[in-house]
Enzyme design. Structure first.
Site, short mmCIF file in Angstrom:
data_model
loop_
_atom_site.label_atom_id
_atom_site.label_comp_id
_atom_site.label_asym_id
_atom_site.label_seq_id
_atom_site.Cartn_x
_atom_site.Cartn_y
_atom_site.Cartn_z
N LYS A 212 0.82 -1.20 0.00
CA LYS A 212 0.00 0.00 0.00
C LYS A 212 0.87 1.27 0.00
O LYS A 212 2.04 1.22 0.37
CB LYS A 212 -0.93 -0.02 1.22
CG LYS A 212 -1.72 -1.33 1.34
CD LYS A 212 -2.52 -1.64 0.09
CE LYS A 212 -3.47 -2.80 0.21
NZ LYS A 212 -2.92 -4.10 0.50
C1 LIG Z 1 -9.28 -3.35 -1.53
C2 LIG Z 1 -8.66 -3.98 -0.31
N1 LIG Z 1 -9.36 -4.01 0.83
C3 LIG Z 1 -8.84 -4.55 1.94
C4 LIG Z 1 -7.58 -5.11 1.96
C5 LIG Z 1 -7.08 -5.77 3.20
O1 LIG Z 1 -5.93 -5.18 3.74
P1 LIG Z 1 -4.88 -6.03 4.58
O2 LIG Z 1 -4.00 -6.75 3.61
O3 LIG Z 1 -4.15 -4.98 5.35
O4 LIG Z 1 -5.63 -6.95 5.47
C6 LIG Z 1 -6.80 -5.08 0.79
C7 LIG Z 1 -5.45 -5.66 0.76
O5 LIG Z 1 -4.87 -5.93 -0.26
C8 LIG Z 1 -7.36 -4.51 -0.38
O6 LIG Z 1 -6.68 -4.48 -1.54
#
Ligand SMILES: Cc1ncc(COP(=O)(O)O)c(C=O)c1O
Length: 440
Positions: A212
């Site tokens: 991210k």
């Molecule tokens: C659109 C979206 N929502 C939620 C998440 C979840 O994040 P995390 O990987 O920190 O759990 C991601 C992770 O890639 C994502 O791309």
């Protein structure tokens, strides 16, 4: 005796034995990590020197999490922010704060991440898919078609570093009195016409995972518009209860009591998040600048198009999506471009067909397509309270526009350290392949 060098024409594609445009792989994605430096080291060291890695107890509290929450809320432009340990946890906590459960439907786009639907399913509600358009985010027309009296939430996922039709989606939610949850996991730091993504919904969630724009390795945040939603999210992210000013659990206050996820952020993570937050505008600006340069260079290729952006100046810039007239061209191009050397270093995923983009695409999620239970007999699709929603389908073909766009689009990561040379090589490779294999 050495064998003579083959007589290669510069225009001969590398996949046909020609000279590749480059031999050095492109830098890895993971934007925030390139900006790690003194501030990250200083703030994390402060926590370690103070021997106080927990936000509530310790020998010498540094209050990093508290400070991060304050500064993140200010950055996004919302009254409250809650730090959590992942974007997945943020989604779970956010849905719980909205009180979603059996009998409810939640509209989600077909291009998202498994956690976006998982948060709905785990609470016993039904995810209802809505199609995307050329923004690669929710298509407001299809959202309106999917709204019914059971619809409680629309999840606007700002995919691949930018938003889509934010204003019409906000309007729809207002019109039908439905909650808006923004999933900003992939677009921290991005904005739409001067307003930060995450400031439009009742709740917004963020991820600070490695890929991210700003990163703590793993981490996330939940932003809320009201104190009530914040208090509910707080109880859900902790052990189910609020805490008092001294950080102690307040078991007498049952107003927002629930069953918590234990998804608190720790102090070293918050210290890292604080340092990264200060650099987020710079991280996004670096990606955006490179992406815009590359996009301009590619814009003269007949038949090649790009994702529609409502506000190009506000995007995070982390991905370039190139759209081809059909899947056959996209498949040919990805092979040809990779042969030309447009590949990331080992461990990276870039220059891929979006059909290879795993759990981001609804029909790639086996547990969704097969309507698998959460555990034991807990299966929202078999719960009688969801009877009215049980005909919902998740197989390929459910969202024709999403299927079509994904099948003919390539995804290229734009690390903030791409050099002018890297950008030129990518452009040269696209032009070389387009010349040998015109799109029109
Ligand atoms: C659109 C979206 N929502 C939620 C998440 C979840 O994040 P995390 O990987 O920190 O759990 C991601 C992770 O890639 C994502 O791309």
């Amino acid at each position: 005796m050495k064998s003579p060098k083959p007589n290669r024409r510069p225009s001969q594609l590398a996949m046909d034995g020609g000279m590749p445009i480059r031999r050095t792989p492109l830098p890895l994605e993971f934007p925030g990590t390139y900006f790690y430096g003194k501030q990250e080291l200083d703030l994390v060291s402060r926590v370690i020197r103070a021997r106080s890695p927990n936000r509530y107890y310790g020998l010498d509290l540094q209050y990093m999490t508290e400070q991060f929450e304050r500064e993140f809320a200010k950055f996004v432009g919302v009254p409250h922010a809650l730090a959590v340990n992942s974007g997945t946890a943020a989604l779970a906590v956010g849905m719980m704060a909205l009180g979603i459960g059996p009998g409810d439907e939640v509209i989600v786009p077909g291009y998202m991440w498994v956690s976006t639907v998982g948060a709905v399913v785990r609470l016993g509600a039904i995810p209802v898919l809505a199609d995307i358009d050329e923004t690669f985010c929710l298509d407001p027309k299809d959202v309106e078609r999917k709204i019914n009296k059971r619809t409680r939430v629309v999840v606007l996922v700002h995919m691949s570093g930018a938003t889509g039709n934010v204003a019409p989606i906000v309007e729809l939610c207002r019109k039908y009195k439905i909650h808006l949850l923004e999933d900003v996991a992939q677009a921290a730091g991005a904005s739409a016409h001067g307003k930060r993504l995450g400031s439009f919904g009742d709740i917004s969630i963020f991820s600070f995972q490695l890929n991210k724009p700003m990163t703590t390795g793993e981490g996330g945040a939940v932003c809320t518009r009201t104190k009530q939603l914040h208090d509910r999210a707080f109880a859900a992210h902790c052990v189910g209860y609020p805490r008092n000013a001294a950080g102690r659990l307040d078991l007498k206050n049952l107003e927002f009591a629930t069953w918590g996820y234990g998804a608190r952020m720790n102090e070293p993570t918050a210290a890292l998040a604080l340092a990264q937050l200060g650099k987020l505008p710079k991280i996004c600006a670096s990606m955006r600048e490179r992406k815009h340069k590359l996009k301009k260079m590619l814009s003269d290729i007949p038949g090649l198009s790009f994702r529609r952006l409502d506000d190009p100046e506000g995007e995070a810039g982390s991905f370039l999506l190139t759209i081809f007239p059909d899947a056959a061209h996209a498949n040919f191009f990805v092979k040809a471009l990779r042969a030309e050397g447009i590949v990331p270093q080992r461990g990276g995923i870039s220059n891929i067909r979006m059909t290879d983009w795993g759990l981001h695409i609804y029909h790639h999620i086996p547990s969704l397509v097969n309507k698998l239970p959460v555990s034991g007999g807990n299966n929202p699709w078999k719960d009688p309270r969801n009877r009215a929603s049980q005909r919902v389908c998740y197989s390929k073909g459910t969202l024709p526009r999403c299927d079509d766009l994904i099948s003919r689009t390539l995804l290229l990561c734009i690390p903030p350290v791409l050099t002018n040379r890297d950008v030129k090589d990518i452009s040269d490779a696209y032009h070389k392949v387009a010349e040998a294999h015109p799109l029109l």
